[in-house]
Design a protein around this motif. Structure first.
Motif, PDB file in Angstrom:
ATOM      1  N   ASP A  60       0.774  -1.429   0.068  1.00 55.66           N
ATOM      2  CA  ASP A  60       0.092   0.064   0.050  1.00 55.66           C
ATOM      3  C   ASP A  60       0.817   1.427   0.063  1.00 55.66           C
ATOM      4  O   ASP A  60       0.622   2.114  -0.759  1.00 55.66           O
ATOM      5  CB  ASP A  60      -0.949  -0.048   1.096  1.00 55.66           C
ATOM      6  N   ASP A  61       1.706   1.524   0.922  1.00 60.88           N
ATOM      7  CA  ASP A  61       2.492   2.508   0.817  1.00 60.88           C
ATOM      8  C   ASP A  61       3.248   2.972  -0.211  1.00 60.88           C
ATOM      9  O   ASP A  61       3.506   4.095  -0.722  1.00 60.88           O
ATOM     10  CB  ASP A  61       3.554   2.393   2.143  1.00 60.88           C
ATOM     11  N   VAL A  67       1.743   6.843  -6.900  1.00 66.49           N
ATOM     12  CA  VAL A  67       0.813   7.665  -7.279  1.00 66.49           C
ATOM     13  C   VAL A  67       1.083   9.103  -7.332  1.00 66.49           C
ATOM     14  O   VAL A  67       1.034   9.612  -8.169  1.00 66.49           O
ATOM     15  CB  VAL A  67      -0.578   7.361  -6.681  1.00 66.49           C
ATOM     16  N   SER A  68       1.887   9.245  -6.339  1.00 65.33           N
ATOM     17  CA  SER A  68       2.351  10.340  -6.277  1.00 65.33           C
ATOM     18  C   SER A  68       3.350  11.018  -7.049  1.00 65.33           C
ATOM     19  O   SER A  68       3.463  12.196  -7.559  1.00 65.33           O
ATOM     20  CB  SER A  68       2.946  10.871  -4.550  1.00 65.33           C
ATOM     21  N   MET A  69       4.236  10.020  -7.680  1.00 65.46           N
ATOM     22  CA  MET A  69       5.089  10.365  -8.473  1.00 65.46           C
ATOM     23  C   MET A  69       4.382  10.642 -10.049  1.00 65.46           C
ATOM     24  O   MET A  69       5.083  11.106 -10.956  1.00 65.46           O
ATOM     25  CB  MET A  69       6.033   9.050  -8.763  1.00 65.46           C
ATOM     26  N   VAL A  70       3.255  10.296 -10.160  1.00 65.80           N
ATOM     27  CA  VAL A  70       2.523  10.597 -11.436  1.00 65.80           C
ATOM     28  C   VAL A  70       1.718  11.681 -11.359  1.00 65.80           C
ATOM     29  O   VAL A  70       0.617  11.955 -12.248  1.00 65.80           O
ATOM     30  CB  VAL A  70       2.084   9.343 -12.313  1.00 65.80           C
ATOM     31  N   SER A  71       1.598  12.392  -9.992  1.00 65.79           N
ATOM     32  CA  SER A  71       0.269  13.137  -9.962  1.00 65.79           C
ATOM     33  C   SER A  71       0.219  14.470 -10.630  1.00 65.79           C
ATOM     34  O   SER A  71      -0.753  14.918 -10.990  1.00 65.79           O
ATOM     35  CB  SER A  71       0.326  13.591  -8.233  1.00 65.79           C
ATOM     36  N   GLY A  72       1.510  14.716 -11.104  1.00 63.94           N
ATOM     37  CA  GLY A  72       1.393  15.869 -12.118  1.00 63.94           C
ATOM     38  C   GLY A  72       1.327  15.644 -13.531  1.00 63.94           C
ATOM     39  O   GLY A  72       1.665  16.588 -14.405  1.00 63.94           O
ATOM     40  N   ASP A  80      -4.343   0.266  -9.664  1.00 60.10           N
ATOM     41  CA  ASP A  80      -3.592   0.131  -8.297  1.00 60.10           C
ATOM     42  C   ASP A  80      -4.198  -1.289  -7.706  1.00 60.10           C
ATOM     43  O   ASP A  80      -5.307  -1.558  -7.668  1.00 60.10           O
ATOM     44  CB  ASP A  80      -3.957   1.014  -7.292  1.00 60.10           C
ATOM     45  N   THR A  81      -3.566  -2.326  -7.803  1.00 60.17           N
ATOM     46  CA  THR A  81      -3.677  -3.700  -7.272  1.00 60.17           C
ATOM     47  C   THR A  81      -3.729  -3.862  -5.627  1.00 60.17           C
ATOM     48  O   THR A  81      -4.006  -4.762  -5.147  1.00 60.17           O
ATOM     49  CB  THR A  81      -3.028  -4.962  -7.674  1.00 60.17           C
ATOM     50  N   SER A  82      -3.110  -2.490  -5.097  1.00 60.25           N
ATOM     51  CA  SER A  82      -3.091  -2.918  -3.485  1.00 60.25           C
ATOM     52  C   SER A  82      -4.658  -2.400  -2.870  1.00 60.25           C
ATOM     53  O   SER A  82      -5.358  -2.010  -3.543  1.00 60.25           O
ATOM     54  CB  SER A  82      -2.059  -1.878  -3.211  1.00 60.25           C
ATOM     55  N   THR A  83      -4.454  -2.402  -1.475  1.00 59.35           N
ATOM     56  CA  THR A  83      -5.746  -1.877  -0.728  1.00 59.35           C
ATOM     57  C   THR A  83      -5.849  -0.369  -0.820  1.00 59.35           C
ATOM     58  O   THR A  83      -6.665   0.116  -0.345  1.00 59.35           O
ATOM     59  CB  THR A  83      -5.704  -2.318   0.577  1.00 59.35           C
ATOM     60  N   ALA A  84      -4.864   0.329  -1.129  1.00 58.10           N
ATOM     61  CA  ALA A  84      -4.724   1.781  -0.690  1.00 58.10           C
ATOM     62  C   ALA A  84      -5.639   2.536  -1.282  1.00 58.10           C
ATOM     63  O   ALA A  84      -6.011   3.635  -0.488  1.00 58.10           O
ATOM     64  CB  ALA A  84      -3.237   2.362  -1.482  1.00 58.10           C
ATOM     65  N   HIS A  85      -6.573   2.373  -2.525  1.00 53.26           N
ATOM     66  CA  HIS A  85      -7.432   3.404  -2.987  1.00 53.26           C
ATOM     67  C   HIS A  85      -8.779   2.660  -3.375  1.00 53.26           C
ATOM     68  O   HIS A  85      -9.526   3.202  -4.268  1.00 53.26           O
ATOM     69  CB  HIS A  85      -6.878   3.747  -4.272  1.00 53.26           C
ATOM     70  N   ARG A  86      -9.150   1.670  -2.628  1.00 52.17           N
ATOM     71  CA  ARG A  86     -10.294   0.999  -3.177  1.00 52.17           C
ATOM     72  C   ARG A  86     -11.630   1.455  -2.541  1.00 52.17           C
ATOM     73  O   ARG A  86     -12.579   0.902  -2.842  1.00 52.17           O
ATOM     74  CB  ARG A  86     -10.160  -0.640  -2.445  1.00 52.17           C
ATOM     75  N   ILE A  87     -11.529   2.287  -1.554  1.00 45.65           N
ATOM     76  CA  ILE A  87     -12.811   2.881  -1.031  1.00 45.65           C
ATOM     77  C   ILE A  87     -12.557   4.405  -1.224  1.00 45.65           C
ATOM     78  O   ILE A  87     -13.324   5.450  -0.824  1.00 45.65           O
ATOM     79  CB  ILE A  87     -12.938   2.485   0.480  1.00 45.65           C
ATOM     80  N   HIS A 111      -7.874   6.549 -12.620  1.00 45.63           N
ATOM     81  CA  HIS A 111      -7.683   6.061 -11.644  1.00 45.63           C
ATOM     82  C   HIS A 111      -8.341   4.616 -11.379  1.00 45.63           C
ATOM     83  O   HIS A 111      -9.678   4.960 -10.926  1.00 45.63           O
ATOM     84  CB  HIS A 111      -7.333   6.684 -10.255  1.00 45.63           C
ATOM     85  N   VAL A 112      -7.997   3.391 -11.386  1.00 48.81           N
ATOM     86  CA  VAL A 112      -8.750   2.319 -11.246  1.00 48.81           C
ATOM     87  C   VAL A 112      -8.129   1.446 -10.148  1.00 48.81           C
ATOM     88  O   VAL A 112      -6.937   1.325  -9.941  1.00 48.81           O
ATOM     89  CB  VAL A 112      -8.828   1.378 -12.308  1.00 48.81           C
ATOM     90  N   ALA A 113      -9.081   1.281  -9.092  1.00 46.12           N
ATOM     91  CA  ALA A 113      -8.602   0.493  -7.876  1.00 46.12           C
ATOM     92  C   ALA A 113      -9.084  -1.139  -8.231  1.00 46.12           C
ATOM     93  O   ALA A 113     -10.089  -1.307  -8.295  1.00 46.12           O
ATOM     94  CB  ALA A 113      -9.299   1.055  -6.532  1.00 46.12           C
ATOM     95  N   ASN A 114      -7.918  -1.826  -8.257  1.00 50.89           N
ATOM     96  CA  ASN A 114      -8.094  -3.450  -8.472  1.00 50.89           C
ATOM     97  C   ASN A 114      -8.795  -4.044  -7.111  1.00 50.89           C
ATOM     98  O   ASN A 114      -8.430  -3.496  -6.142  1.00 50.89           O
ATOM     99  CB  ASN A 114      -6.944  -3.969  -8.931  1.00 50.89           C
ATOM    100  N   PRO A 115     -10.039  -4.757  -7.266  1.00 54.25           N
ATOM    101  CA  PRO A 115     -10.673  -5.143  -5.948  1.00 54.25           C
ATOM    102  C   PRO A 115      -9.586  -6.251  -5.469  1.00 54.25           C
ATOM    103  O   PRO A 115      -8.635  -6.881  -5.991  1.00 54.25           O
ATOM    104  CB  PRO A 115     -11.764  -5.864  -6.487  1.00 54.25           C
ATOM    105  N   GLY A 116      -9.745  -6.365  -4.111  1.00 48.66           N
ATOM    106  CA  GLY A 116      -8.953  -7.453  -3.397  1.00 48.66           C
ATOM    107  C   GLY A 116      -9.637  -8.700  -3.683  1.00 48.66           C
ATOM    108  O   GLY A 116     -10.891  -8.981  -4.184  1.00 48.66           O
ATOM    109  N   CYS A 117      -8.768  -9.798  -3.512  1.00 52.81           N
ATOM    110  CA  CYS A 117      -9.274 -11.223  -4.023  1.00 52.81           C
ATOM    111  C   CYS A 117     -10.446 -11.775  -2.970  1.00 52.81           C
ATOM    112  O   CYS A 117     -11.483 -11.805  -3.626  1.00 52.81           O
ATOM    113  CB  CYS A 117      -8.089 -12.153  -3.781  1.00 52.81           C
TER     114      CYS A 117
END
Ligand SMILES: NC(=O)C1=CN([C@@H]2O[C@H](COP(=O)(O)OP(=O)(O)OC[C@H]3O[C@@H](n4cnc5c(N)ncnc54)[C@H](OP(=O)(O)O)[C@@H]3O)[C@@H](O)[C@H]2O)C=CC1
Ligand SMILES: CC(=O)N[C@@H](CCC(=O)OP(=O)(O)O)C(=O)O
Length: 310
Positions: A60-61, A67-72, A80-87, A111-117
């Motif tokens: 997640d971190d 994401v911050s590296m491409v924010s501009g 994102d396959t992690s839990t960071a942005h799913r909600i 921005h697409v948050a891939n769901p958890g398994c």
């Protein structure tokens, strides 16, 4: 020009499986980072900013950092396959079959948050019943599940497969998440359209890939008149017209003596079952999937293809 895809975390479990699924795709240009440089922030930032779609397969971190590296850079789209942005409200949730409006949301999202398994299985059976008014407000939902050990990434794979590992796990099956504060609960609640957080009891079995998610229900606590048949019909109606989620016919489920958690290992589809006796008082909703298929890498490729269809 071919779309450029960069998998940040391509040498990890989820990333490797996405790469395998993309092998032989002549319609894509895959940007790659050498394994020894996988944590080189400057190189990752450069590759991320050169991609049309960046697929994050990181903890997640590290995902938040990517994401911050491409924010501009408005050109780069992110899965994102992690839990960071799913909600996160400004991210599209990458479960195309959960709602008729979802494929278009994913297609057009930056921005697409891939769901958890586990949530893919749980939401897969719960949400259609909430939308159909069968599962009422306040129902105390429980989600019981078993995953293949690749769900724990490189670290758990080493613990399960390497007997010399100081943290070797020899158990053939174990429970975890015992504080009931698993990272998947908020996601299941939000996208399952639940008003109460479900009790989530996960476990891991000594097999690499595969997953069973169970949601047992009392029929007499559901909307009046709910039966095994009406629940099955609601699922069939919800998933009509697509080929990834299969609702197994009741007659076929009735004949089954057992469900093998590894049946869909290597597949990117999901099977849903409704178990219970006709005229009975309980049903058990079961989702069968591969934690690395529809539960992660397969879904990420599906989402990438939807985004590229924009
Ligand atoms: N495995 C599964 O079944 C599923 C996983 N996911 C999600 O996918 C994501 C990846 O998980 P998974 O593939 O299992 O994990 P792995 O540990 O197998 O892979 C993670 C990869 O990310 C790299 N990495 C870690 N930190 C950084 C960093 N700061 N910068 C750059 N690279 C980094 C790791 O490198 P190193 O080897 O150096 O640690 C490793 O290559 C997680 O967010 C997980 O929740 C989602 C659904 C299912
Ligand atoms: C077996 C195991 O440890 N599974 C992981 C879930 C898989 C994963 O990495 O989480 P996502 O599916 O949300 O991305 C866990 O419970 O934390």
């Amino acid at each position: 020009m071919k779309p450029k895809i960069f998998i940040d975390g391509e040498h990890g479990t989820t990333g490797l499986q996405i790469r395998t699924r993309m092998a032989g795709r002549s319609d894509l240009e895959l940007l790659s980072i050498p394994e020894a440089e996988r944590r080189n922030a400057a190189m990752r930032e450069d590759l991320l900013n050169n991609a049309d779609i960046a697929i994050l397969c990181l903890p997640d971190d590290a995902s938040r950092e990517a994401v911050s590296m491409v924010s501009g850079n408005n050109r780069v789209r992110v899965i994102d396959t992690s839990t960071a942005h799913r909600i996160a409200p400004d991210w599209a949730y990458g479960f195309a079959e959960m709602d008729s409006a979802q494929p278009a949301k994913i297609r057009d999202a930056r921005h697409v948050a891939n769901p958890g398994c586990y949530p893919t299985g749980a939401i897969g059976v719960i949400r259609p019943l909430r939308q159909a008014g069968i599962l009422p407000d306040g129902y105390p939902v429980t989600v019981n599940a078993v995953s293949g050990y690749t769900g724990g990434g490189k670290q758990m794979i080493a613990q399960m497969e390497d007997e010399a590992n100081p943290d070797h796990i020899s158990a053939p099956h174990f429970l975890y998440g015992l504080t009931l504060k698993h990272k998947h609960v908020p996601e299941m609640k939000m996208h399952g359209l639940l008003d109460r957080a479900p009790v989530f009891a996960p476990s891991v079995g000594k097999f690499p890939q595969g997953m069973i998610v169970q949601v047992p229900l009392y029929l007499d606590d559901l909307a009046s008149g709910a039966t095994i048949e009406s629940i099955h019909s609601a699922l069939v109606e919800h998933y009509a017209g697509q080929s990834i989620v299969e609702v197994v016919p009741l007659a076929a489920s009735e004949k089954l003596g057992r469900i093998d958690a590894t049946e869909l290992a290597g597949a990117d589809t999901m099977k849903l079952f409704v178990f219970g006796a006709p005229g009975g008082t309980h049903v058990n909703l079961v989702a069968l999937l591969d934690n690395l298929g529809k539960g992660a890498s397969g879904a990420a490729v599906q989402n990438m293809d939807l985004m590229l269809s924009a």
